[in-house]
Design an enzyme around this catalytic site. Sequence first.
Site, PDB file in Angstrom:
ATOM      1  CD  GLU A 182      -3.186  -1.105   1.935  1.00  0.00           C
ATOM      2  OE1 GLU A 182      -3.109  -0.309   2.919  1.00  0.00           O
ATOM      3  OE2 GLU A 182      -4.123  -1.781   1.861  1.00  0.00           O
ATOM      4  CD  GLU A 293      -3.902  -5.564   2.595  1.00  0.00           C
ATOM      5  OE1 GLU A 293      -4.916  -4.811   3.043  1.00  0.00           O
ATOM      6  OE2 GLU A 293      -3.002  -5.652   3.003  1.00  0.00           O
TER       7      GLU A 293
END
Length: 360
Positions: A182, A293
């Site tokens: 991320e 995710e």
Amino acid sequence: MATPVEPRQSLHRFIKPNADVQTAASTTAPPAPSETGKVKFAGVNIAGFDFGCLTDGSQNISKVYPPVRTLNGPDGEAQMQHFAKEDNMNIFRLPVGWQYLVNNKLGGTLDSGNLAKYDQLVQACLATGASCVIDVHNYARWNGQIIGQGSGSTNDQFVNLWTQLATKYKSTDNIIFGVMNEPHEVDITMWAATVQLVVNAIRRAGATTQIILLPGNDYTSAGAFISNGSGPALLNVTNPGGSTTNLVFDVHKYLDSDNSGTHPECTKDNVADAFQPLAAWLRTNKRMALNSETGGGNVASCQKMLCTQIAFINANSDVYLGYIGWSAGSFDSTYVLTETPTGSGTNMLDTSLVKSCLAR
């Protein structure tokens, strides 16, 4: 939006509400998906070695809670065996903090003691026959400074980390290298150049055939991957010989109201505003992505919407390699997105969301 909390609960993400702003929708329908109807990979994250990580790229390594029974943690090995046997899962993502791997010594060698502990989880994963994602969970940062963009950690230091990891696992076919968890608020052109250096290092260390996951900006959001320039920038990343073989885009997507993955209820299935336009773009560019995710609460709204999202991903298996739920491992039943099965040993029961949507 959420801030990280204590390690045995959630130290997850803080995603901006506008991270998924899309470009204008095409007026033509996307090309027809493949008819295979099943992605190659399905699995869950096995968290714990990332505990203590914050979105500024810092990590309090005293908060690490290994999902390894011999280290006095939850039984991640039994969880993965359960998921593989009972739910036909074949991929597990194993988040770990950069600070933990080098024992807080930026640019240093991998700490032998910490690496040995993390490798226990890796070997337990490999023993199931699944593919295992080495995920550096630092948000493109070290202690608040973006890698290679300013006065903080350098590209060379990050490349050094990945050279060592690739050297250790270069002979293990089922290892997947997740470059970074991320990234956010990075200069995407500079970040793509950093990713290129890491790809070069992994391949030159001898890991020439394994999959490498390439993450974009805005927490590598599937809904913003095109509009924020991540896709176009990362298209230029190649293997040393110029090919893109086994270079896969890494995307995340949650289903709650602000895309943060911090609320129990789901409000969208992410098809029309994220995975459909991304599928069309991937098909046009002849590339693939992995949704490493995703998840929601163990409630009816998430069972409906996550199942719809996964059905779309499965129906577009020509461009989507798979999905990985967040998260099991060291999360207990109080965590809002828990996917940790209850029970122990060979007597484990899935959460309702895993049973309904993630299992296959």
